[in-house]
Design a protein around this motif. Structure first.
Motif, PDB file in Angstrom:
ATOM      1  N   UNK A  76       0.818  -1.211   0.000  1.00 18.54           N
ATOM      2  CA  UNK A  76       0.000   0.000   0.000  1.00 18.54           C
ATOM      3  C   UNK A  76       0.851   1.260   0.000  1.00 18.54           C
ATOM      4  N   UNK A  77       2.128   1.132   0.378  1.00 20.34           N
ATOM      5  CA  UNK A  77       2.998   2.302   0.300  1.00 20.34           C
ATOM      6  C   UNK A  77       3.275   2.659  -1.147  1.00 20.34           C
ATOM      7  N   UNK A  78       3.244   1.692  -2.036  1.00 21.21           N
ATOM      8  CA  UNK A  78       3.488   1.943  -3.442  1.00 21.21           C
ATOM      9  C   UNK A  78       2.206   2.457  -4.073  1.00 21.21           C
ATOM     10  N   UNK A  94      -4.011   7.767  -3.990  1.00 23.70           N
ATOM     11  CA  UNK A  94      -5.316   7.137  -4.028  1.00 23.70           C
ATOM     12  C   UNK A  94      -5.141   5.649  -4.189  1.00 23.70           C
ATOM     13  N   UNK A  95      -6.164   4.936  -3.941  1.00 22.62           N
ATOM     14  CA  UNK A  95      -6.129   3.482  -4.020  1.00 22.62           C
ATOM     15  C   UNK A  95      -7.392   3.013  -4.708  1.00 22.62           C
ATOM     16  N   UNK A  96      -7.308   1.863  -5.300  1.00 24.71           N
ATOM     17  CA  UNK A  96      -8.500   1.297  -5.923  1.00 24.71           C
ATOM     18  C   UNK A  96      -9.458   0.750  -4.871  1.00 24.71           C
ATOM     19  N   UNK A  97      -8.980   0.550  -3.656  1.00 19.69           N
ATOM     20  CA  UNK A  97      -9.844   0.029  -2.607  1.00 19.69           C
ATOM     21  C   UNK A  97     -10.877   1.082  -2.212  1.00 19.69           C
ATOM     22  N   UNK A  98     -12.116   0.661  -1.925  1.00 19.92           N
ATOM     23  CA  UNK A  98     -13.160   1.628  -1.545  1.00 19.92           C
ATOM     24  C   UNK A  98     -12.948   2.157  -0.128  1.00 19.92           C
ATOM     25  N   UNK A 148     -10.473   0.498   2.701  1.00 21.29           N
ATOM     26  CA  UNK A 148     -10.495  -0.899   3.122  1.00 21.29           C
ATOM     27  C   UNK A 148      -9.104  -1.519   2.950  1.00 21.29           C
ATOM     28  N   UNK A 149      -8.639  -2.192   3.997  1.00 23.70           N
ATOM     29  CA  UNK A 149      -7.337  -2.844   3.957  1.00 23.70           C
ATOM     30  C   UNK A 149      -6.163  -1.942   4.279  1.00 23.70           C
TER      31      UNK A 149
END
Length: 365
Positions: A4-6, A26-30, A81-82
């Motif tokens: 998640x750092x990347x 940003x992340x693809x996780x909701x 999430x995550x």
């Protein structure tokens, strides 16, 4: 830790200061937890503060004028999430009050706490109990174990509250015992275990109910340094294996940098900065954060994004290739032993180059 750092952040830096800093990664996780305009005010007529001119007063001025203390002031942030989301601040900054407001162990004065879009501030007593039994779990600083119960019974306690049958809850508790590295200690009692082992029991108890969000309220601050480090590594390992959303409260910067995918820095109840570890260290929002991170080894936190430069016409572009999210200390050997600049490449695109001068400038700091 978990990848998640990347992120897909596009950041171009000089060796010492940002020249272009994107929005937080940003992340693809909701988003699982969305906090909007959250206040917690202690004192007489606390509900008259938020949304009025009193909200603009400093903590000291508010206390003098109204007798109220704003422990959390207009906090807004989102947790995906995550994610491992760390809330950091000195004693009295409001971080522990904040995490208790998120689970309504302390009732917020104003604002919203949305879990998957549903405001838990509107939850009735029955719904709130179910949230705490099945979707939330907390690991406390002082363990909170039941001294008269065996380790296995402590781990199974939340499952017992849920009404799970004895055989099923003991099976699950045994799995969690193995997961946290305490196989064979199920028949022991808490006072027969070391502090670190007791905290592992607390962690196993929290994981046993398979919560969606795990809250940690300074869980390792009472432990010896070596045990504390072991427990931090344990959290990293468990997050990698079970992938739970974790909200972690700490006053320790090194702990925050080690564990956090993102870090929220608090002061006097307010939010000062939210960002990834490299954003907090590389681009502190103000002098307060700058003082916090002053003694951090930048080469251990910042990535090549922060020191890469545009290639010049004289740079050969056939040097070694590294990704933009490689931590500087992990790139030192490659850069210093290359006879030409290292290419920083993402998805086949050349973002910049890094040479020995850029590396040595950061190390020299």
């Amino acid at each position: 830790m978990t990848g998640l750092h990347s992120s897909n952040r596009e950041v171009t830096m000089t060796a010492t200061s940002p020249t272009e800093l994107s929005q937080p990664s940003t992340s693809e996780e909701p988003v699982i937890l969305d906090v909007r305009g959250l206040w917690k005010v202690f004192g007489p007529r606390a509900d008259r503060v938020a949304g009025t001119p009193l909200a603009e007063l400093s903590r000291a001025e508010l206390k003098e004028r109204t007798g109220c203390v704003a422990a959390v002031r207009d906090a807004s942030f989102a947790v995906r999430r995550g994610e491992v989301f760390v809330v950091m601040g000195l004693s009295g900054s409001g971080k522990s009050t904040l995490v208790r407001c998120l689970t309504r162990l302390v009732e917020p004065t104003a604002g919203e706490v949305l879990l998957d879009g549903h405001d838990i501030r509107k939850a009735g007593d029955k719904e709130l109990r179910e949230l705490r039994r099945r979707r939330f779990a907390m690991v406390f600083q002082h363990f909170g174990l039941l001294p008269h119960r065996r380790v296995l019974d402590n781990i199974a306690y939340g499952l017992e509250i849920q009404g799970l049958k004895k055989e099923a809850r003991y099976r699950r508790a045994t799995e969690m015992l193995d997961l946290v590295g305490l196989s064979g200690y199920g028949e022991s009692y808490p006072d027969q275990l070391s502090g670190g082992m007791q905290q592992r029991v607390g962690l196993a108890r929290a994981l046993a109910v398979d919560p969606e969000v795990l809250f940690f309220d300074e869980p390792f601050s009472a432990l010896d340094p070596l045990i504390r480090r072991d427990m931090q590594n344990e959290v990293i390992r468990l997050h990698r294996e079970v992938g739970k959303t974790m909200i972690f409260i700490t006053h320790d910067l090194s702990e925050a940098l080690k564990l956090g995918d993102r870090i929220l820095v608090m002061r006097d109840g307010g939010l000062v900065q939210t960002g990834t570890p490299d954003e907090v260290v590389g681009a502190p929002a103000d002098d307060y954060v700058r003082e916090f991170v002053r003694d951090v080894s930048r080469s251990h936190v910042l990535t090549l994004r922060w020191i890469m430069r545009p290639p010049s016409g004289e740079d050969p572009l056939d040097g070694p290739e590294l990704g933009p999210d490689v931590v500087i200390k992990d790139a030192v050997h490659t850069v210093l032993h290359a006879d030409r600049p290292v290419r920083v490449v993402s998805d086949g695109e050349l973002l910049g180059v890094v040479g020995s001068a850029e590396i040595l400038e950061v190390i020299a700091e």
